[in-house]
Scaffold this active site. Structure first.
Site, PDB file in Angstrom:
ATOM      1  N   SER A   1       1.081  -1.287  -0.234  1.00  0.00           N
ATOM      2  CA  SER A   1      -0.146  -0.219   0.259  1.00  0.00           C
ATOM      3  C   SER A   1       0.809   1.213   0.375  1.00  0.00           C
ATOM      4  CB  SER A   1      -0.995   0.344   1.693  1.00  0.00           C
ATOM      5  OG  SER A   1      -1.249   1.387   1.724  1.00  0.00           O
TER       6      SER A   1
ATOM      7  N   TYR B   1      -1.594  -0.077  10.471  1.00  0.00           N
ATOM      8  CA  TYR B   1      -1.706  -0.414   9.373  1.00  0.00           C
ATOM      9  C   TYR B   1      -0.333  -0.876   8.415  1.00  0.00           C
ATOM     10  CZ  TYR B   1      -3.872  -0.737   4.539  1.00  0.00           C
ATOM     11  OH  TYR B   1      -3.542  -1.443   2.948  1.00  0.00           O
TER      12      TYR B   1
ATOM     13  N   LYS C   1       2.277  -3.570   6.535  1.00  0.00           N
ATOM     14  CA  LYS C   1       3.027  -3.517   4.950  1.00  0.00           C
ATOM     15  C   LYS C   1       4.255  -3.630   5.181  1.00  0.00           C
ATOM     16  CE  LYS C   1      -0.889  -4.420   3.137  1.00  0.00           C
ATOM     17  NZ  LYS C   1      -1.825  -5.544   2.904  1.00  0.00           N
TER      18      LYS C   1
HETATM   19  N1  UFG Z   1     -13.036  11.330   2.496  1.00  0.00           N
HETATM   20  C1  UFG Z   1     -14.058  12.311   2.119  1.00  0.00           C
HETATM   21  N2  UFG Z   1     -15.413  11.360   3.023  1.00  0.00           N
HETATM   22  C2  UFG Z   1     -15.579  10.191   3.464  1.00  0.00           C
HETATM   23  C3  UFG Z   1     -14.093   9.130   2.784  1.00  0.00           C
HETATM   24  C4  UFG Z   1     -13.029   9.996   2.569  1.00  0.00           C
HETATM   25  O1  UFG Z   1     -13.846  13.328   1.973  1.00  0.00           O
HETATM   26  O2  UFG Z   1     -16.543   9.894   3.414  1.00  0.00           O
HETATM   27  C5  UFG Z   1     -11.935  11.614   1.909  1.00  0.00           C
HETATM   28  C6  UFG Z   1     -11.003  11.096   2.503  1.00  0.00           C
HETATM   29  O3  UFG Z   1     -10.421  11.880   3.538  1.00  0.00           O
HETATM   30  C7  UFG Z   1      -9.541  11.251   2.017  1.00  0.00           C
HETATM   31  C8  UFG Z   1      -9.993  10.967   0.062  1.00  0.00           C
HETATM   32  O4  UFG Z   1     -11.341  10.241  -0.035  1.00  0.00           O
HETATM   33  O5  UFG Z   1      -9.555  12.758   1.626  1.00  0.00           O
HETATM   34  C9  UFG Z   1      -9.941   9.565   0.010  1.00  0.00           C
HETATM   35  O6  UFG Z   1     -10.544   8.477   0.936  1.00  0.00           O
HETATM   36  P1  UFG Z   1     -10.452   7.090   0.850  1.00  0.00           P
HETATM   37  O7  UFG Z   1     -10.652   6.599   3.039  1.00  0.00           O
HETATM   38  O8  UFG Z   1     -11.744   6.387  -0.352  1.00  0.00           O
HETATM   39  O9  UFG Z   1      -9.067   6.617   0.483  1.00  0.00           O
HETATM   40  P2  UFG Z   1      -7.698   6.680   1.685  1.00  0.00           P
HETATM   41  O10 UFG Z   1      -6.638   7.891   0.718  1.00  0.00           O
HETATM   42  O11 UFG Z   1      -7.942   7.253   2.564  1.00  0.00           O
HETATM   43  O12 UFG Z   1      -7.060   5.232   1.797  1.00  0.00           O
HETATM   44  C10 UFG Z   1      -6.580   4.803   0.508  1.00  0.00           C
HETATM   45  C11 UFG Z   1      -6.665   3.200   1.176  1.00  0.00           C
HETATM   46  C12 UFG Z   1      -6.256   2.424   2.221  1.00  0.00           C
HETATM   47  C13 UFG Z   1      -4.264   3.244   1.844  1.00  0.00           C
HETATM   48  C14 UFG Z   1      -4.249   4.496   2.101  1.00  0.00           C
HETATM   49  C15 UFG Z   1      -2.804   5.309   1.097  1.00  0.00           C
HETATM   50  O13 UFG Z   1      -8.112   2.439   1.463  1.00  0.00           O
HETATM   51  O14 UFG Z   1      -6.163   1.386   2.296  1.00  0.00           O
HETATM   52  O15 UFG Z   1      -5.287   5.241   0.378  1.00  0.00           O
HETATM   53  O16 UFG Z   1      -2.512   5.803   0.391  1.00  0.00           O
HETATM   54  F1  UFG Z   1      -3.456   3.003   2.813  1.00  0.00           F
END
Ligand code: UFG
Length: 336
Positions: free
Chosen positions: A118, A142, A146
């Protein structure tokens, strides 16, 4: 004769799309999954064996039955926030699970491993476009699991000649274009499925986490990569190892970032419906911008994302989510 490939976590999101790609390329994906996070309906392209990756006895039975030529290790917990609250669960499942699977794999002379890593290992990056040599910055259990898994795999190559490709996913998104599998997590925390939920579930409004980031529209920027492109990269990683390729770690992204507002606009354009959303505070630990430099994967695997443009991601995710919210799931095609 077709080769069997053991796919731990093959009933999950990226795992199931990869099984489809393996089967299309003439391999037999044997799914080994506890179904704690995976789904029965996502196993459609080969035999299913129920089991936990920490259960060496069960694993040994499955390796003996199928004599796999290679291991794809997807099994693992993925929620960053949960890993902070339950580090025991994450170290046990992700690290002990990998160690026990590798132990049995070695016993059965499996020497090729494709591993789900990841971009979380980069933490809050110093640069917006991250290459593989960017320093690791471990911010939660997490990410620690990884990073340590990659280290274990590198050490097992030096000691035991077990070669591996660790694939560092950025934001996996989208769904199979034929609707045969798609994204499902419980609980769902990812942006795109939750944005569709806001459209289909009248009781739910999307929270946009942070509108004051140092980005063009103030919302966080991420690199969304289509799950079918991820699946293709896994297949290419296997072929690379079969051809004698050395152990390596590769970023998988689209190579460019989109803000949350850009994602929501794309969803509104494709569906013709507004996404009910409110501005909310930043989520702890979220970096402002994360995007992948994907030159290494392009060079080493000859991989080029073909589905990771925003329109294709949103259209395929949208078709999948529409079906899910109508209560439709694919039927498993595999035999019991
Ligand atoms: N977001 C919102 N509202 C929500 C959910 C997410 O605004 O309800 C935002 C988050 O704050 C972030 C973006 O949308 O800015 C993407 O969020 P995600 O939760 O979809 O994905 P992440 O970037 O947090 O996480 C992903 C993977 C993880 C990994 C990470 C590393 O899901 O497993 O990328 O880059 F660790």
């Amino acid at each position: 004769m077709s080769k069997n490939i053991l796919v731990t976590g093959g009933a999950g999101y990226v795992g199931s799309h990869t099984c489809k790609a393996l089967a299309a390329a003439g391999y037999i994906p044997v799914v080994y999954d506890s179904l704690v996070q995976g789904f029965d309906w996502a196993v459609r392209w080969g035999p299913f064996e129920h089991g936990d990756v920490r259960d060496g006895v069960r694993l040994r039975e499955v390796f003996a039955k199928y004599q796999p030529a290679a291991l794809f290790h997807f099994a693992g917990f993925i929620a960053v926030g949960e890993s902070v609250e339950k580090p025991d669960l994450y170290y046990d499942n992700n690290i002990n699970g990998l160690l026990s699977t590798l132990k049995i794999a070695r016993g059965f002379r499996v020497r090729q491993v494709v591993f789900s890593s990841s971009a979380a290992i980069y933490g809050n990056p110093d640069e917006t476009q991250i290459a593989e040599d960017h320093p690791k910055n471990i911010l939660n259990p997490y990410a620690a699991t990884k990073s340590l898994s990659e280290q274990i795999l590198a050490d097992y190559d030096r000691a035991f000649g077990l070669r591996s490709v660790s694939l560092r996913y950025f934001n996996a998104a989208g769904a199979d274009a034929e609707g045969e599998t798609g994204e499902a997590h419980s609980p769902e925390t990812h942006l795109i499925p939750l944005a569709f939920r806001a459209i289909y579930d009248p009781g739910f409004t999307l929270s946009i986490f942070g509108n004051d980031y140092d980005t063009p529209d103030g919302t966080a920027v991420r690199d969304y990569v289509h799950v079918t492109d991820l699946a293709d990269a896994h297949l290419r990683a296997l072929k690379y190892l079969e051809a004698g390729g050395a152990t390596t770690a590769l970023n998988l992204g689209s190579g460019r970032g989109y803000s949350i507002r850009e994602i929501l606009e794309a969803i509104e354009k494709v569906t013709g419906k507004p996404v009910p959303a409110i501005d909310a505070p930043r989520r702890a630990g979220d970096p402002a911008v994360l995007a992948a430099d994907i030159k290494k994967a392009e060079k080493i695997l000859g991989w080029k994302p073909g589905y990771s443009d925003l329109e294709t991601i949103v259209k395929t995710a949208g078709a999948w989510e529409k079906g899910r919210w109508a209560g439709k799931f694919p039927k498993p095609l595999r035999s019991k």
